[in-house]
Design an enzyme around this catalytic site. Structure first.
Site, short mmCIF file in Angstrom:
data_model
loop_
_atom_site.label_atom_id
_atom_site.label_comp_id
_atom_site.label_asym_id
_atom_site.label_seq_id
_atom_site.Cartn_x
_atom_site.Cartn_y
_atom_site.Cartn_z
N LEU A 240 9.29 -3.01 -5.39
CA LEU A 240 9.05 -4.00 -5.33
C LEU A 240 7.38 -4.49 -5.07
CD1 LEU A 240 10.16 -4.54 -1.47
CD2 LEU A 240 11.65 -4.81 -3.38
N GLY B 167 5.17 -9.39 -6.10
CA GLY B 167 4.08 -9.61 -5.39
C GLY B 167 2.53 -9.83 -6.53
N ARG C 285 -5.43 -11.26 -3.31
CA ARG C 285 -6.44 -11.05 -2.47
C ARG C 285 -7.29 -9.62 -3.93
NH1 ARG C 285 -4.92 -8.99 2.94
NH2 ARG C 285 -3.05 -9.09 1.84
N LYS D 94 -0.36 -7.15 -9.12
CA LYS D 94 -1.52 -6.12 -8.26
C LYS D 94 -0.82 -4.60 -9.23
CE LYS D 94 -0.68 -5.59 -4.29
NZ LYS D 94 -1.37 -6.07 -2.52
N GLN E 40 12.86 -11.48 -9.37
CA GLN E 40 13.10 -12.24 -8.20
C GLN E 40 11.65 -13.22 -8.46
OE1 GLN E 40 10.68 -11.23 -4.78
NE2 GLN E 40 11.68 -12.31 -3.53
N GLY F 151 10.35 -13.69 0.19
CA GLY F 151 9.93 -12.27 1.62
C GLY F 151 10.84 -10.73 0.77
N ASN G 141 4.71 0.38 10.20
CA ASN G 141 5.27 0.40 9.27
C ASN G 141 5.02 0.31 7.91
OD1 ASN G 141 7.95 0.20 7.82
ND2 ASN G 141 7.84 -2.36 7.77
N ASN H 60 -4.91 -3.99 -1.93
CA ASN H 60 -4.95 -5.44 -1.24
C ASN H 60 -6.06 -6.12 -1.87
OD1 ASN H 60 -2.59 -6.13 -0.11
ND2 ASN H 60 -3.69 -5.04 1.71
N ASN I 190 -18.56 25.87 -45.46
CA ASN I 190 -20.03 25.15 -44.12
C ASN I 190 -20.88 24.18 -45.48
OD1 ASN I 190 -23.28 26.59 -42.97
ND2 ASN I 190 -23.57 25.97 -44.66
C1 UD1 Z 1 5.52 -5.62 4.63
C2 UD1 Z 1 6.04 -5.55 6.07
C3 UD1 Z 1 6.08 -5.05 7.09
C4 UD1 Z 1 4.55 -3.61 6.48
C5 UD1 Z 1 4.36 -3.26 5.13
C6 UD1 Z 1 3.75 -2.51 4.89
C7 UD1 Z 1 8.06 -7.67 5.57
C8 UD1 Z 1 8.61 -8.40 6.35
N1 UD1 Z 1 7.15 -6.39 5.89
O1 UD1 Z 1 4.67 -6.16 5.00
O2 UD1 Z 1 6.30 -4.88 8.02
O3 UD1 Z 1 3.71 -2.95 7.88
O4 UD1 Z 1 4.71 -4.14 4.27
O5 UD1 Z 1 2.78 -2.46 3.60
O6 UD1 Z 1 8.92 -6.19 4.66
N2 UD1 Z 1 7.75 -8.42 -2.40
C9 UD1 Z 1 7.91 -9.00 -3.17
N3 UD1 Z 1 9.11 -10.20 -3.65
C10 UD1 Z 1 8.59 -11.31 -2.09
C11 UD1 Z 1 7.76 -9.96 -0.87
C12 UD1 Z 1 6.63 -8.94 -1.35
O7 UD1 Z 1 8.65 -8.42 -4.35
O8 UD1 Z 1 9.00 -12.04 -2.07
C13 UD1 Z 1 6.68 -6.81 -2.74
C14 UD1 Z 1 4.94 -6.87 -2.40
O9 UD1 Z 1 4.66 -7.08 -4.05
C15 UD1 Z 1 4.77 -5.59 -1.99
C16 UD1 Z 1 6.01 -5.02 -1.43
O10 UD1 Z 1 7.03 -6.44 -1.79
O11 UD1 Z 1 4.83 -4.27 -3.15
C17 UD1 Z 1 5.43 -5.71 0.03
O12 UD1 Z 1 5.36 -6.88 0.44
P1 UD1 Z 1 3.97 -7.16 1.01
O13 UD1 Z 1 3.84 -8.93 1.25
O14 UD1 Z 1 2.59 -6.70 0.95
O15 UD1 Z 1 4.53 -6.93 2.57
P2 UD1 Z 1 3.60 -7.39 3.59
O16 UD1 Z 1 3.83 -8.58 3.93
O17 UD1 Z 1 2.49 -6.45 4.22
#
Ligand code: UD1
Ligand code: CA
Length: 468
Positions: A10, A13, A17, A24, A84, A89, A182, A236, A386
């Site tokens: 994934l 994002g 930050r 990132k 995406q 999410g 998690n 982050n 040389n």
């Molecule tokens: C997520 C978990 C949380 C866990 C944490 C660990 C969920 C709902 N929660 O939270 O339980 O403790 O990771 O770091 O999954 N991303 C996408 N598309 C989106 C949203 C996120 O590709 O729509 C990707 C981000 O780029 C990242 C990863 O998913 O690589 C996690 O996203 P992030 O927003 O960091 O998750 P958290 O809300 O921190």
């Protein structure tokens, strides 16, 4: 037939930050993008486990930059991207992968990883996978750990037969006190994903589709708790990036020391992940080794050396404050102190490049000596030749670059210039102070300097007229 696995990463994002414009996942640490670490760990795990794998990279924010990264990746033939469009999410991100890459539904397993955790290694994935395989009734496992500071993480609420995850925002005060969190790394049987993914709703405080809803108390799912949170440290902010870079470097130095590389002061050495160093090598303090640099066995690198994307073969010495970029140094060569090898410099076995010598895009054969204060550009120099002090290839005429060719066993006196294009044969001799504009054949003697005039007693007369 081998089992199959979809490795979903994934990376949609934005990483707000970080306050940087690039996604990132492409932020760099120890010479590589964050994404490189996760992709290498996931592919490495699949290979070690004998799984047939394909990587699905979920991209979003500035996806063209991630696609450009991919176009240069050595494993690009097993990496696909899914788009995406809107970040709704983590469950929506996984759905985007299956939408764009429907072949992922056919794989036995689905691994999900985040792109911003460069300390992860294939061993964590192996442990997670072993837990899933150990019990054929299990449909999914999540990597967890006890966090020193659980803030921001989803909390693990264990139950029977399964467990569930509550996000910080949605948690009660009691739930927030749970320390087991998690990591965001999962391996699932794809059949389970197929049964549950489309039913995930966004009725939570964030209004996001949570991937964590794949885990419920009534499902046969299990948290796999790891003893340390370090492998899962996510990035982050740029401050966290710097901290993780330090950890990566320490890990790298430790591994090299176990392999027989001696560091006189490891804490001062700046080394990228892809660098290799052979056993018996000695690295002095304050050395910088970057990019795709390969150092052979028994190489000595003194303080202040800066080496990027270069190869230094066995038994060579890079003396203090030398700068190498895109260079190839063969065996038993001495470079420096204070020498500069630029792109395309190839230095033959047992050669010597001394202080204040610059070599660019030139090939030096075995046993060539250029010991002091010289510029060698666009040249080829034969074996055992040389080159005296203060030698210059005048390779640029203001418009074009030209080549200088020098044969083997030739002697070039000090302070000579070669007005390129020009060639000097084997076994030739060029007198010191010559500006060579015409070719000198093999065995020839070239001299090109004004004849000297000496006048007896003239020094005093000369000074007298000056004073008058
Ligand atoms: C997520 C978990 C949380 C866990 C944490 C660990 C969920 C709902 N929660 O939270 O339980 O403790 O990771 O770091 O999954 N991303 C996408 N598309 C989106 C949203 C996120 O590709 O729509 C990707 C981000 O780029 C990242 C990863 O998913 O690589 C996690 O996203 P992030 O927003 O960091 O998750 P958290 O809300 O921190
Ligand atoms: Ca988030």
């Amino acid at each position: 037939m081998a089992d199959t696995i979809g490795l979903v990463i994934l990376a949609a994002g934005k990483g707000t930050r970080m306050k940087i414009d690039t996604p990132k996942a492409l932020a760099r640490t120890a010479g590589q993008a964050l994404l490189d670490y996760v992709v290498d760990a996931a592919i490495g795990f699949a290979q070690e486990s004998g799984l047939v794998a394909e990587v699905g990279l979920v991209v979003g924010h500035r996806k063209e930059l991630v696609e450009a990264w991919l176009s240069n990746h050595p494993k690009r033939e097993v990496i696909r991207t899914a788009w995406q469009r809107e970040q709704k999410g983590t469950a929506d991100a996984l759905k985007a992968c299956f939408d764009d890459l429907p072949q992922f539904w056919n794989y036995d397993y689905t691994l999900v990883a985040c792109a911003d955790t460069p300390l992860i290694q294939s061993s964590e994935f192996r442990t997670l996978f072993a837990a899933l395989q150990a019990d054929s009734s299990l449909v999914g496992v999540a990597a967890t750990f006890d966090a020193r500071n659980p803030k921001g993480y989803g909390r693990i609420l264990r139950s029977h037969p399964g467990f569930h995850i509550v996000e910080e925002k949605d948690a009660t005060d009691t739930e927030r006190r749970v320390l087991e969190v998690n990591s965001g790394f999962y391996i699932l049987r794809t059949q389970h994903v197929r049964e549950v993914l489309s039913s995930i709703r966004n009725d939570n405080k964030s209004g996001e589709f949570y991937l964590t809803d794949l885990f419920q108390d009534q499902f046969s799912v299990r948290p796999v708790k790891f003893p340390s949170e370090e492998p899962f440290l996510g990035i982050n902010t740029l401050e966290q990036l710097a901290e993780v870079t330090t950890l990566l470097r320490i890990r790298k130095l430790r591994r090299l020391m176990l392999e027989g590389v001696e560091f006189l002061n490891p804490g001062t050495v700046h080394i990228d992940q892809a660098v290799t160093i052979g056993p018996g090598s000695i690295i002095y303090p304050n050395v910088t080794l970057l990019g795709h640099t390969n150092i052979g066995d028994r190489v000595v690198i003194e303080s202040g050396a800066f080496i990027r994307d270069s190869e230094v073969r066995a038994g060579s010495e890079i003396l203090a404050h030398s700068y190498l970029e895109g260079a190839l140094v063969h065996e038993a060569v001495t470079i420096g102190p204070m020498a500069r090898l630029r792109t395309g410099a190839e230095i033959g076995t047992e050669s010597k490049i001394g202080n204040f010598v610059e070599v660019k895009k030139s090939k030096l054969a075995k046993g060539v000596k250029v010991s002091h204060l010289s510029y060698v550009g666009d040249a080829e120099i034969g074996e055992n030749t040389n080159i005296g002090c203060g030698f210059v290839t005048c390779n640029y005429d203001g418009v074009n670059k030209h080549k200088t060719l020098i044969g083997r066993n030739t002697f070039i006196g000090s302070d000579c210039q070669m007005i390129a294009p020009v060639s000097i044969g084997d076994d030739a001799f060029i007198a010191a102070g010559s500006t060579i504009t015409k070719d000198v054949p093999a065995g020839g003697f070239g001299i090109a300097r004004a004849p000297q005039v000496t006048k007896d007693g003239a020094a005093r007369r000369f000074l007298k007229t000056k004073k008058a």
